[in-house]
Design a protein around this motif. Structure first.
Motif, mmCIF file in Angstrom:
data_model
loop_
_atom_site.group_PDB
_atom_site.id
_atom_site.type_symbol
_atom_site.label_atom_id
_atom_site.label_comp_id
_atom_site.label_asym_id
_atom_site.label_seq_id
_atom_site.Cartn_x
_atom_site.Cartn_y
_atom_site.Cartn_z
ATOM 1 N N ALA A 237 0.816 -1.214 0.000
ATOM 2 C CA ALA A 237 0.000 0.000 0.000
ATOM 3 C C ALA A 237 0.847 1.261 0.000
ATOM 4 O O ALA A 237 0.528 2.241 -0.684
ATOM 5 C CB ALA A 237 -0.933 -0.005 1.208
ATOM 6 N N ALA A 238 1.946 1.249 0.765
ATOM 7 C CA ALA A 238 2.796 2.436 0.842
ATOM 8 C C ALA A 238 3.438 2.745 -0.505
ATOM 9 O O ALA A 238 3.586 3.913 -0.886
ATOM 10 C CB ALA A 238 3.868 2.241 1.911
ATOM 11 N N ALA A 239 3.822 1.695 -1.237
ATOM 12 C CA ALA A 239 4.448 1.901 -2.545
ATOM 13 C C ALA A 239 3.431 2.343 -3.591
ATOM 14 O O ALA A 239 3.759 3.100 -4.510
ATOM 15 C CB ALA A 239 5.141 0.620 -2.996
ATOM 16 N N ILE A 240 2.202 1.893 -3.454
ATOM 17 C CA ILE A 240 1.170 2.233 -4.437
ATOM 18 C C ILE A 240 0.649 3.654 -4.239
ATOM 19 O O ILE A 240 0.348 4.357 -5.204
ATOM 20 C CB ILE A 240 0.022 1.213 -4.358
ATOM 21 C CG1 ILE A 240 0.489 -0.123 -4.951
ATOM 22 C CG2 ILE A 240 -1.220 1.708 -5.096
ATOM 23 C CD1 ILE A 240 -0.495 -1.241 -4.808
ATOM 24 N N HIS A 241 0.568 4.101 -2.987
ATOM 25 C CA HIS A 241 0.062 5.449 -2.717
ATOM 26 C C HIS A 241 0.925 6.488 -3.427
ATOM 27 O O HIS A 241 2.151 6.505 -3.283
ATOM 28 C CB HIS A 241 0.064 5.709 -1.212
ATOM 29 C CG HIS A 241 -0.489 7.049 -0.837
ATOM 30 N ND1 HIS A 241 -1.744 7.473 -1.210
ATOM 31 C CD2 HIS A 241 0.061 8.082 -0.126
ATOM 32 C CE1 HIS A 241 -1.955 8.695 -0.748
ATOM 33 N NE2 HIS A 241 -0.881 9.083 -0.097
ATOM 34 N N LEU A 242 0.297 7.323 -4.227
ATOM 35 C CA LEU A 242 0.950 8.370 -5.020
ATOM 36 C C LEU A 242 1.856 7.809 -6.121
ATOM 37 O O LEU A 242 2.666 8.541 -6.691
ATOM 38 C CB LEU A 242 1.749 9.333 -4.129
ATOM 39 C CG LEU A 242 0.938 10.137 -3.109
ATOM 40 C CD1 LEU A 242 1.859 11.046 -2.301
ATOM 41 C CD2 LEU A 242 -0.150 10.962 -3.789
ATOM 42 N N SER A 243 1.723 6.512 -6.430
ATOM 43 C CA SER A 243 2.509 5.949 -7.534
ATOM 44 C C SER A 243 1.989 6.484 -8.857
ATOM 45 O O SER A 243 0.844 6.927 -8.969
ATOM 46 C CB SER A 243 2.437 4.419 -7.524
ATOM 47 O OG SER A 243 1.102 3.980 -7.736
ATOM 48 N N ARG A 244 2.830 6.436 -9.862
ATOM 49 C CA ARG A 244 2.458 6.911 -11.195
ATOM 50 C C ARG A 244 2.441 5.743 -12.171
ATOM 51 O O ARG A 244 3.322 4.891 -12.139
ATOM 52 C CB ARG A 244 3.428 7.992 -11.678
ATOM 53 C CG ARG A 244 3.296 9.292 -10.886
ATOM 54 C CD ARG A 244 4.200 10.382 -11.423
ATOM 55 N NE ARG A 244 3.947 11.646 -10.755
ATOM 56 C CZ ARG A 244 3.060 12.552 -11.159
ATOM 57 N NH1 ARG A 244 2.351 12.320 -12.253
ATOM 58 N NH2 ARG A 244 2.882 13.671 -10.494
ATOM 59 N N VAL A 245 1.433 5.730 -13.028
ATOM 60 C CA VAL A 245 1.297 4.687 -14.043
ATOM 61 C C VAL A 245 1.399 5.365 -15.402
ATOM 62 O O VAL A 245 0.482 6.079 -15.805
ATOM 63 C CB VAL A 245 -0.047 3.949 -13.914
ATOM 64 C CG1 VAL A 245 -0.175 2.892 -15.004
ATOM 65 C CG2 VAL A 245 -0.175 3.318 -12.536
#
Length: 257
Positions: A237-245
């Motif tokens: 979850a921490a890595a996905i939060h504010l991640s860019r695709v």
């Protein structure tokens, strides 16, 4: 955390999941104390029957009872619980309200869930989504793809909503309506695509998404796509939060659609 602030909480009860956030308010700032999400599928069958199923209310009650214990443990002074698409559509939602009043009221007297409109859901989604983003990325389009509805919102960096639309499509509603096989058959996928196209065509007449500089995705479907796009072996979850695709990086994951 200083421990000198006021403890408040928010509970978001959607069609598929129920989420809890307990925070400590110090001045104008909020500091997370506890976050939790449970899958309860409150909206099970609502699209077909127009009512909340007894089993679904029971599952939600069990999760809410645990949340109420956490409110007591963390000495929460105030809680707001909102319910969205499934409850908006349910003819028997008073039974749901009575349950929430009983469970929450035992901890904080007078507390009860409230149903919010699609427009308010869109606004709250937008405000929550852009709060941590660089204002240079504005205007933003926020897409909140939930279990029963999808909110599409265009707005500015100062939280001003320019246009929004709440469409009655979501992962639970679409699965129950169209995707009856596992894996789905080609005709089922085609039917699901057609439903999405029809609803989005209306939404895009209301929300001028072409004006956006940055698109922001919320909720479980979006975070799953991000995890796939970043080849995560385990959900983080921490890595996905504010991640860019990047534009099409997740296309191989969903090309079957």
């Amino acid at each position: 955390m200083s421990g000198s602030g006021r403890r408040i909480a928010a509970i978001d009860c959607g069609t598929n999941s129920i989420r809890l956030l307990i925070a400590e308010a110090t001045g104008a700032r909020l500091h997370d104390v506890h976050r939790e999400t449970r899958i309860v599928r409150l909206g099970q069958g609502v699209d077909a029957t127009g009512e909340l199923a007894p089993d679904a209310i029971s599952r939600t009650r069990a999760a809410l009872t645990d949340y109420a214990a956490l409110l007591r443990l963390h000495r929460v002074e105030r809680v707001r619980m909102v319910a969205t698409s499934a409850t908006r559509d349910a003819a028997n939602r008073d039974a749901f309200f009575a349950m929430t009043a009983e469970v929450l009221g035992a901890v904080i007297p007078g507390s009860v869930a409230e149903v919010i409109s699609g427009a308010e859901e869109a606004e709250l989604s937008f405000r929550g989504a852009v709060g941590e983003l660089d204002s240079a990325g504005a205007p933003f389009v926020v897409v909140d793809l939930g279990g029963g509805s999808t909110e599409i919102v265009l707005g500015k960096a100062d939280n001003e909503v320019v246009a929004s639309y709440s469409a009655d499509i979501g992962c639970v509603r679409l699965t129950e309506r169209c995707l009856h096989s596992d894996p789905p058959t080609a005709p089922e996928v085609a039917a699901a695509r057609e439903v999405v196209r029809e609803r989005l065509a209306v939404a895009l007449q209301v929300v001028p998404v072409e004006a956006a500089r940055t698109w922001v995705g919320l909720a479980g479907t979006m975070t799953t796509l991000s995890a796939l796009a970043h080849n995560m072996a385990a959900y983080d979850a921490a890595a996905i939060h504010l991640s860019r695709v990047p534009g099409m990086s997740c296309w191989p994951c969903v090309s079957g659609w």
